[in-house]
Design a protein around this motif. Structure first.
Motif, PDB file in Angstrom:
ATOM      1  N   ARG A 166      -7.271  16.053   9.838  1.00 51.89           N
ATOM      2  CA  ARG A 166      -6.828  16.234  11.226  1.00 51.89           C
ATOM      3  C   ARG A 166      -5.433  15.633  11.480  1.00 51.89           C
ATOM      4  N   ASP A 167      -4.726  15.242  10.402  1.00 50.86           N
ATOM      5  CA  ASP A 167      -3.360  14.704  10.500  1.00 50.86           C
ATOM      6  C   ASP A 167      -3.268  13.462  11.392  1.00 50.86           C
ATOM      7  N   GLU A 168      -4.298  12.622  11.326  1.00 58.13           N
ATOM      8  CA  GLU A 168      -4.296  11.378  12.087  1.00 58.13           C
ATOM      9  C   GLU A 168      -3.675  10.228  11.291  1.00 58.13           C
ATOM     10  N   ILE A 169      -3.392  10.463   9.991  1.00 53.33           N
ATOM     11  CA  ILE A 169      -2.855   9.420   9.117  1.00 53.33           C
ATOM     12  C   ILE A 169      -1.373   9.701   8.860  1.00 53.33           C
ATOM     13  N   THR A 170      -0.522   8.726   9.153  1.00 51.96           N
ATOM     14  CA  THR A 170       0.919   8.885   8.963  1.00 51.96           C
ATOM     15  C   THR A 170       1.382   8.129   7.718  1.00 51.96           C
ATOM     16  N   GLU A 171       2.571   8.485   7.240  1.00 47.90           N
ATOM     17  CA  GLU A 171       3.122   7.843   6.039  1.00 47.90           C
ATOM     18  C   GLU A 171       3.322   6.349   6.247  1.00 47.90           C
ATOM     19  N   SER A 172       3.696   5.944   7.456  1.00 53.02           N
ATOM     20  CA  SER A 172       3.943   4.524   7.730  1.00 53.02           C
ATOM     21  C   SER A 172       2.678   3.685   7.625  1.00 53.02           C
ATOM     22  N   MET A 173       1.507   4.311   7.763  1.00 52.16           N
ATOM     23  CA  MET A 173       0.251   3.581   7.608  1.00 52.16           C
ATOM     24  C   MET A 173      -0.037   3.258   6.144  1.00 52.16           C
ATOM     25  N   ILE A 174       0.553   4.048   5.239  1.00 54.10           N
ATOM     26  CA  ILE A 174       0.243   3.912   3.811  1.00 54.10           C
ATOM     27  C   ILE A 174       1.217   2.973   3.097  1.00 54.10           C
ATOM     28  N   TRP A 175       2.498   3.072   3.410  1.00 55.29           N
ATOM     29  CA  TRP A 175       3.492   2.258   2.702  1.00 55.29           C
ATOM     30  C   TRP A 175       4.447   1.612   3.702  1.00 55.29           C
ATOM     31  N   PRO A 176       4.767   0.304   3.496  1.00 57.64           N
ATOM     32  CA  PRO A 176       4.417  -0.563   2.356  1.00 57.64           C
ATOM     33  C   PRO A 176       3.224  -1.474   2.608  1.00 57.64           C
ATOM     34  N   ARG A 177       2.619  -1.396   3.787  1.00 55.70           N
ATOM     35  CA  ARG A 177       1.615  -2.397   4.164  1.00 55.70           C
ATOM     36  C   ARG A 177       0.276  -2.249   3.454  1.00 55.70           C
ATOM     37  N   LEU A 178      -0.183  -1.008   3.307  1.00 54.87           N
ATOM     38  CA  LEU A 178      -1.557  -0.787   2.850  1.00 54.87           C
ATOM     39  C   LEU A 178      -1.875  -1.462   1.513  1.00 54.87           C
ATOM     40  N   PRO A 179      -1.038  -1.342   0.457  1.00 53.93           N
ATOM     41  CA  PRO A 179      -1.390  -1.996  -0.812  1.00 53.93           C
ATOM     42  C   PRO A 179      -1.577  -3.502  -0.680  1.00 53.93           C
ATOM     43  N   ILE A 180      -0.735  -4.156   0.121  1.00 57.51           N
ATOM     44  CA  ILE A 180      -0.851  -5.601   0.311  1.00 57.51           C
ATOM     45  C   ILE A 180      -2.143  -5.938   1.040  1.00 57.51           C
ATOM     46  N   PHE A 181      -2.486  -5.165   2.040  1.00 62.15           N
ATOM     47  CA  PHE A 181      -3.716  -5.407   2.786  1.00 62.15           C
ATOM     48  C   PHE A 181      -4.951  -5.211   1.899  1.00 62.15           C
ATOM     49  N   VAL A 182      -4.908  -4.213   1.045  1.00 56.87           N
ATOM     50  CA  VAL A 182      -6.042  -3.946   0.155  1.00 56.87           C
ATOM     51  C   VAL A 182      -6.237  -5.090  -0.841  1.00 56.87           C
ATOM     52  N   VAL A 183      -5.140  -5.607  -1.395  1.00 55.31           N
ATOM     53  CA  VAL A 183      -5.243  -6.746  -2.324  1.00 55.31           C
ATOM     54  C   VAL A 183      -5.851  -7.950  -1.615  1.00 55.31           C
ATOM     55  N   ALA A 184      -5.395  -8.235  -0.407  1.00 57.98           N
ATOM     56  CA  ALA A 184      -5.945  -9.351   0.365  1.00 57.98           C
ATOM     57  C   ALA A 184      -7.439  -9.144   0.613  1.00 57.98           C
ATOM     58  N   ALA A 185      -7.840  -7.904   0.883  1.00 58.90           N
ATOM     59  CA  ALA A 185      -9.245  -7.602   1.129  1.00 58.90           C
ATOM     60  C   ALA A 185     -10.094  -7.817  -0.113  1.00 58.90           C
ATOM     61  N   VAL A 186      -9.596  -7.393  -1.269  1.00 61.79           N
ATOM     62  CA  VAL A 186     -10.349  -7.529  -2.521  1.00 61.79           C
ATOM     63  C   VAL A 186     -10.554  -9.001  -2.870  1.00 61.79           C
ATOM     64  N   VAL A 187      -9.507  -9.798  -2.752  1.00 55.98           N
ATOM     65  CA  VAL A 187      -9.614 -11.230  -3.059  1.00 55.98           C
ATOM     66  C   VAL A 187     -10.597 -11.904  -2.111  1.00 55.98           C
TER      67      VAL A 187
END
Length: 243
Positions: free
Chosen positions: A186-207
């Motif tokens: 539905r095009d609710e996800i934008t490029e700014s949501m993915i980079w650069p924040r998302l990888p850092i947030f995912v690493v923090a979540a995994v730890v």
């Protein structure tokens, strides 16, 4: 940069709680990230992706504890609910959506305190599991707070702690994949949501999730149950206030 660090701290701390109780990461991260200054669509997307990644690891570690039929019913029910939530998302005023979600979460927590007829584990009816998945799916795409409905169901069924966490992990994998897929279509996800924040947030979540899971293995059943109830009610109150 400040928002990036604050967001990672919010996600990491929330994931410790999520790992220890099997859920609650989105409940705790959502109001915290909103107060830091993140927009609702990004918070929803980040919570869904972080929840998916952390639950993959958790489901693998606890794969022998998973009730696959229960996960299939909960996850399958989330599909129509998530689609309905995505369709109605833009029709719901944000200033009403968050308080309503917070109130619903608090009601789930209060319902967990009500007496249960039996103290022995039981399997909820299939219809109840599927309907719970529908409600959870709807909350996934509108607020990312898709944990309380299945938590209430499993708590009332007196599911043992590790099975509780394992089943929720399986449910979150199915529900979050569904929700992210629908938002993407539905095009609710934008490029700014993915980079650069998302990888850092995912690493923090995994730890944070790994730390929380190590805590969960040491919690007695009654302490676990009390912690879950307190967490649900507190998170609902914070979400209600933040809304």
């Amino acid at each position: 940069m400040t928002m990036l660090v604050m967001g990672a701290v919010c996600i990491g701390f929330a994931s410790v709680i999520g790992g220890a109780t099997g859920f609650g990461a989105a409940l705790m991260a959502t109001p915290a990230m909103l107060m830091v200054g993140f927009d609702v669509p990004e918070v929803v997307f980040v919570n869904l992706v972080a929840g998916l990644v952390t639950r993959l690891n958790m489901a693998y570690q606890l794969r022998n504890q998973i009730n696959w039929r229960r996960v299939a019913l909960l996850g399958g029910g989330s599909l129509p609910g998530a689609w309905l939530g995505a369709v109605t998302l833009n029709m719901l005023p944000e200033q009403y959506l968050k308080p309503a979600a917070g109130a619903l979460v608090m009601l789930c927590g209060i319902a967990m305190t009500l007496p249960v007829r039996t103290t022995t584990p039981r399997n909820p009816p299939a219809a109840a599991q599927a309907l719970t998945g529908v409600v959870g799916g709807y909350l996934a795409t509108t607020t990312s707070l898709n944990g309380p409905p299945p938590v209430l169901l499993l708590m009332r069924a007196r599911v043992p702690p590790l099975s509780f966490i394992a089943d929720l992990a399986g449910y979150f994998i199915a529900a979050n994949i569904t929700a992210v897929g629908i938002l993407w279509i539905r095009d609710e996800i934008t490029e700014s949501m993915i980079w650069p924040r998302l990888p850092i947030f995912v690493v923090a979540a995994v730890v944070g999730n790994l730390v929380g899971l190590s805590i969960a293995r040491r919690l007695p059943a009654e302490v676990f149950r009390t912690a879950v109830i307190v967490l649900v009610i507190a998170a609902g109150a914070v979400t209600l206030a933040a809304g």
